[in-house]
Enzyme design. Sequence first.
Site, PDB file in Angstrom:
ATOM      1  N   ARG A   1       4.290 -38.304  27.013  1.00  0.00           N
ATOM      2  CA  ARG A   1       3.211 -37.336  26.790  1.00  0.00           C
ATOM      3  C   ARG A   1       3.300 -36.818  25.352  1.00  0.00           C
ATOM      4  O   ARG A   1       4.383 -36.835  24.753  1.00  0.00           O
ATOM      5  CB  ARG A   1       3.336 -36.150  27.754  1.00  0.00           C
ATOM      6  CG  ARG A   1       3.116 -36.519  29.198  1.00  0.00           C
ATOM      7  CD  ARG A   1       1.651 -36.801  29.495  1.00  0.00           C
ATOM      8  NE  ARG A   1       1.430 -37.091  30.890  1.00  0.00           N
ATOM      9  CZ  ARG A   1       1.452 -38.305  31.433  1.00  0.00           C
ATOM     10  NH1 ARG A   1       1.718 -39.363  30.674  1.00  0.00           N
ATOM     11  NH2 ARG A   1       1.216 -38.467  32.716  1.00  0.00           N
TER      12      ARG A   1
ATOM     13  N   VAL B   1       0.844  -1.203   0.000  1.00  0.00           N
ATOM     14  CA  VAL B   1       0.000   0.000   0.000  1.00  0.00           C
ATOM     15  C   VAL B   1       0.878   1.252   0.000  1.00  0.00           C
ATOM     16  O   VAL B   1       0.654   2.196  -0.770  1.00  0.00           O
ATOM     17  CB  VAL B   1      -0.967  -0.003   1.211  1.00  0.00           C
ATOM     18  CG1 VAL B   1      -1.715   1.317   1.320  1.00  0.00           C
ATOM     19  CG2 VAL B   1      -1.944  -1.165   1.095  1.00  0.00           C
TER      20      VAL B   1
ATOM     21  N   GLN C   1       1.026 -22.166  16.441  1.00  0.00           N
ATOM     22  CA  GLN C   1       2.159 -21.897  15.544  1.00  0.00           C
ATOM     23  C   GLN C   1       1.883 -20.859  14.460  1.00  0.00           C
ATOM     24  O   GLN C   1       2.796 -20.347  13.846  1.00  0.00           O
ATOM     25  CB  GLN C   1       2.558 -23.182  14.803  1.00  0.00           C
ATOM     26  CG  GLN C   1       3.094 -24.263  15.682  1.00  0.00           C
ATOM     27  CD  GLN C   1       3.014 -25.608  14.988  1.00  0.00           C
ATOM     28  OE1 GLN C   1       3.967 -26.062  14.388  1.00  0.00           O
ATOM     29  NE2 GLN C   1       1.866 -26.264  15.078  1.00  0.00           N
TER      30      GLN C   1
ATOM     31  N   ASP D   1       4.711 -23.068   6.188  1.00  0.00           N
ATOM     32  CA  ASP D   1       5.256 -24.406   5.926  1.00  0.00           C
ATOM     33  C   ASP D   1       6.637 -24.383   5.263  1.00  0.00           C
ATOM     34  O   ASP D   1       7.378 -25.355   5.338  1.00  0.00           O
ATOM     35  CB  ASP D   1       4.296 -25.198   5.023  1.00  0.00           C
ATOM     36  CG  ASP D   1       2.948 -25.443   5.680  1.00  0.00           C
ATOM     37  OD1 ASP D   1       2.892 -25.371   6.924  1.00  0.00           O
ATOM     38  OD2 ASP D   1       1.971 -25.708   4.955  1.00  0.00           O
TER      39      ASP D   1
ATOM     40  N   ARG E   1      -9.828 -20.645   2.044  1.00  0.00           N
ATOM     41  CA  ARG E   1      -9.536 -21.671   1.043  1.00  0.00           C
ATOM     42  C   ARG E   1     -10.819 -21.735   0.210  1.00  0.00           C
ATOM     43  O   ARG E   1     -11.873 -22.098   0.733  1.00  0.00           O
ATOM     44  CB  ARG E   1      -9.223 -23.004   1.715  1.00  0.00           C
ATOM     45  CG  ARG E   1      -8.024 -22.908   2.692  1.00  0.00           C
ATOM     46  CD  ARG E   1      -7.513 -24.256   3.116  1.00  0.00           C
ATOM     47  NE  ARG E   1      -6.659 -24.171   4.292  1.00  0.00           N
ATOM     48  CZ  ARG E   1      -5.347 -23.861   4.280  1.00  0.00           C
ATOM     49  NH1 ARG E   1      -4.745 -23.604   3.148  1.00  0.00           N
ATOM     50  NH2 ARG E   1      -4.657 -23.817   5.398  1.00  0.00           N
TER      51      ARG E   1
ATOM     52  N   GLU F   1       1.527 -22.370  -1.914  1.00  0.00           N
ATOM     53  CA  GLU F   1       1.612 -23.011  -3.224  1.00  0.00           C
ATOM     54  C   GLU F   1       0.284 -23.009  -3.968  1.00  0.00           C
ATOM     55  O   GLU F   1       0.213 -22.681  -5.157  1.00  0.00           O
ATOM     56  CB  GLU F   1       2.135 -24.444  -3.036  1.00  0.00           C
ATOM     57  CG  GLU F   1       2.529 -25.154  -4.293  1.00  0.00           C
ATOM     58  CD  GLU F   1       1.441 -26.087  -4.776  1.00  0.00           C
ATOM     59  OE1 GLU F   1       1.298 -26.240  -6.001  1.00  0.00           O
ATOM     60  OE2 GLU F   1       0.713 -26.661  -3.936  1.00  0.00           O
TER      61      GLU F   1
HETATM   62  N1  LIG Z   1      -4.816 -25.446  -8.911  1.00  0.00           N
HETATM   63  C1  LIG Z   1      -5.455 -24.357  -8.478  1.00  0.00           C
HETATM   64  N2  LIG Z   1      -6.125 -23.570  -9.342  1.00  0.00           N
HETATM   65  C2  LIG Z   1      -6.768 -22.474  -8.921  1.00  0.00           C
HETATM   66  N3  LIG Z   1      -6.821 -22.073  -7.636  1.00  0.00           N
HETATM   67  C3  LIG Z   1      -6.175 -22.811  -6.737  1.00  0.00           C
HETATM   68  C4  LIG Z   1      -5.454 -23.994  -7.095  1.00  0.00           C
HETATM   69  N4  LIG Z   1      -4.930 -24.524  -5.973  1.00  0.00           N
HETATM   70  C5  LIG Z   1      -5.313 -23.724  -4.962  1.00  0.00           C
HETATM   71  N5  LIG Z   1      -6.045 -22.682  -5.405  1.00  0.00           N
HETATM   72  C6  LIG Z   1      -6.680 -21.626  -4.615  1.00  0.00           C
HETATM   73  O1  LIG Z   1      -5.799 -21.174  -3.604  1.00  0.00           O
HETATM   74  C7  LIG Z   1      -6.413 -21.364  -2.314  1.00  0.00           C
HETATM   75  C8  LIG Z   1      -5.362 -21.587  -1.271  1.00  0.00           C
HETATM   76  O2  LIG Z   1      -4.653 -22.774  -1.541  1.00  0.00           O
HETATM   77  P1  LIG Z   1      -4.132 -23.714  -0.367  1.00  0.00           P
HETATM   78  O3  LIG Z   1      -3.331 -24.794  -0.994  1.00  0.00           O
HETATM   79  O4  LIG Z   1      -5.276 -24.099   0.490  1.00  0.00           O
HETATM   80  O5  LIG Z   1      -3.256 -22.754   0.562  1.00  0.00           O
HETATM   81  P2  LIG Z   1      -1.812 -22.109   0.332  1.00  0.00           P
HETATM   82  O6  LIG Z   1      -1.896 -21.221  -0.839  1.00  0.00           O
HETATM   83  O7  LIG Z   1      -1.586 -21.376   1.598  1.00  0.00           O
HETATM   84  O8  LIG Z   1      -0.849 -23.238   0.151  1.00  0.00           O
HETATM   85  C9  LIG Z   1      -7.368 -22.528  -2.544  1.00  0.00           C
HETATM   86  O9  LIG Z   1      -8.373 -22.581  -1.582  1.00  0.00           O
HETATM   87  C10 LIG Z   1      -7.914 -22.197  -3.922  1.00  0.00           C
HETATM   88  O10 LIG Z   1      -8.893 -21.196  -3.852  1.00  0.00           O
HETATM   89  O1  LIG Z   2      -6.044 -24.181   8.660  1.00  0.00           O
HETATM   90  P1  LIG Z   2      -6.371 -25.489   8.061  1.00  0.00           P
HETATM   91  O2  LIG Z   2      -7.248 -25.345   6.861  1.00  0.00           O
HETATM   92  O3  LIG Z   2      -6.861 -26.470   9.067  1.00  0.00           O
HETATM   93  O4  LIG Z   2      -5.026 -26.085   7.472  1.00  0.00           O
HETATM   94  C1  LIG Z   2      -3.958 -26.525   8.240  1.00  0.00           C
HETATM   95  C2  LIG Z   2      -2.735 -26.430   7.380  1.00  0.00           C
HETATM   96  O5  LIG Z   2      -2.444 -25.062   7.151  1.00  0.00           O
HETATM   97  C3  LIG Z   2      -1.096 -24.809   7.486  1.00  0.00           C
HETATM   98  O6  LIG Z   2      -1.053 -24.295   8.823  1.00  0.00           O
HETATM   99  C4  LIG Z   2      -0.527 -23.758   6.569  1.00  0.00           C
HETATM  100  O7  LIG Z   2      -0.622 -24.223   5.250  1.00  0.00           O
HETATM  101  P2  LIG Z   2      -0.791 -23.266   4.020  1.00  0.00           P
HETATM  102  O8  LIG Z   2       0.144 -22.115   4.228  1.00  0.00           O
HETATM  103  O9  LIG Z   2      -0.431 -24.088   2.833  1.00  0.00           O
HETATM  104  O10 LIG Z   2      -2.187 -22.790   3.946  1.00  0.00           O
HETATM  105  C5  LIG Z   2      -0.404 -26.159   7.426  1.00  0.00           C
HETATM  106  O11 LIG Z   2       0.767 -26.199   8.205  1.00  0.00           O
HETATM  107  C6  LIG Z   2      -1.493 -27.050   7.952  1.00  0.00           C
HETATM  108  O12 LIG Z   2      -1.335 -28.363   7.478  1.00  0.00           O
HETATM  109 MG   LIG Z   3       0.333 -24.518   1.213  1.00  0.00          MG
END
Ligand SMILES: Nc1ncnc2c1ncn2[C@@H]1O[C@H](COP(=O)(O)OP(=O)(O)O)[C@@H](O)[C@H]1O
Ligand SMILES: O=P(O)(O)OC[C@H]1O[C@](O)(COP(=O)(O)O)[C@@H](O)[C@@H]1O
Ligand SMILES: [Mg+2]
Length: 321
Positions: A244, A25, A252, A128, A73, A104
């Site tokens: 435990r 921004v 985290q 991650d 998500r 990713e």
């Molecule tokens: N192959 C894909 N094509 C389009 N959108 C995607 C794809 N993969 C993930 N996304 C979008 O990105 C969001 C976040 O992805 P996710 O893997 O859950 O978390 P992160 O980006 O933190 O790894 C997903 O909920 C979806 O909306």
């Molecule tokens: O918050 P959620 O949807 O339960 O997902 C948990 C996952 O999200 C994370 O905290 C972060 O993952 P991303 O950054 O890929 O979204 C992972 O370490 C864990 O496996």
């Molecule tokens: Mg991820």
Amino acid sequence: MLHKVAVITSGGDSPGMNAAIRAIVKAANYHDIEVYGVEGGYQGLIEDKLSIIRTPDVETIANKGGTILKTSRSLAFMDDSGRKQAVEVLRNYGIADVIVIGGEGSLQGAQKLHELGIRVIGIPGTIDNDLDYTDYSIGFDTTLNTVLSSIGRIKDTGLSHNKTTIVEVMGRHCGDLALFTAVAGEGDIISTPELKLSFEQICEKLQDKISKGRNDNIIVVTERMYDLDELQRFIEEEMNIEVRTTVLGFIQRGGEPSAFDRILANKMGVKAVNMLMEGQSGYAIGIKANQLIEKDLRTMLDEKTDKQPNYDLLDMLLHTI
Ligand SMILES: Nc1ncnc2c1ncn2[C@@H]1O[C@H](COP(=O)(O)OP(=O)(O)O)[C@@H](O)[C@H]1O
Ligand SMILES: O=P(O)(O)OC[C@H]1O[C@](O)(COP(=O)(O)O)[C@@H](O)[C@@H]1O
Ligand SMILES: [Mg+2]
């Protein structure tokens, strides 16, 4: 000329996302570019949740965890129809430039927007650290520090009671959080997806520690690898000791971002604005050998999405713990 840019945080929140928003921004406003914040990730884009954010709105957010824009998500964005709707919303605002901060999956989504004719720059934001093209993603360092201090507390009890503790950390399919924890000197035994130990191997390592007088061992494991109840029971029965288990969980992901994450977020945020001003699109910003890099999104996603095991660190670990 760039007049408007939208910023989106997507996927799991990570500490430092706010610092990145602030940098974007401030850098954009400095160049008289209007910034639209999208509320709630790609889902918010589809649902037309955009509003202008200005420098005064972001001056004080750099030290805040989470994301002021909220995140999600979004299943709808995984479909062509959802993405077309998202592009339609952007066009209605006259926005052709977007910065996506996320992991990713979010960068996959960014590439899809690029293919639909939107200019996009991605910034890696995930605790991650599972993106292979960059040494660090925003949030990893803060989370690592949280894990280290949490284990420090658990260690106090372990030492006081001569107790073994299993600690599960996040990371999805990437062992970096567990691995860096061990390299930073916490955790007596680690098991990660890249270096998975069987129950028997964990007990062997534990036996070795116990025979050397250590009765307060901490076993750090990456999430999703084991049924932790089963692992605990196995060790208790096999070794005849009390164990435990602590799952660190969402402790985290939040919290005040570290200086490292804030600075990384600032650098990447400013660079993203500069790249869009130069008309670039379809890139993810990363950091390699302490230098910011631009990585073509398509190439990055095609090459490999999983983090490659950090063999230098693994090797160092194998010879030290
Ligand atoms: N192959 C894909 N094509 C389009 N959108 C995607 C794809 N993969 C993930 N996304 C979008 O990105 C969001 C976040 O992805 P996710 O893997 O859950 O978390 P992160 O980006 O933190 O790894 C997903 O909920 C979806 O909306
Ligand atoms: O918050 P959620 O949807 O339960 O997902 C948990 C996952 O999200 C994370 O905290 C972060 O993952 P991303 O950054 O890929 O979204 C992972 O370490 C864990 O496996
Ligand atoms: Mg991820």
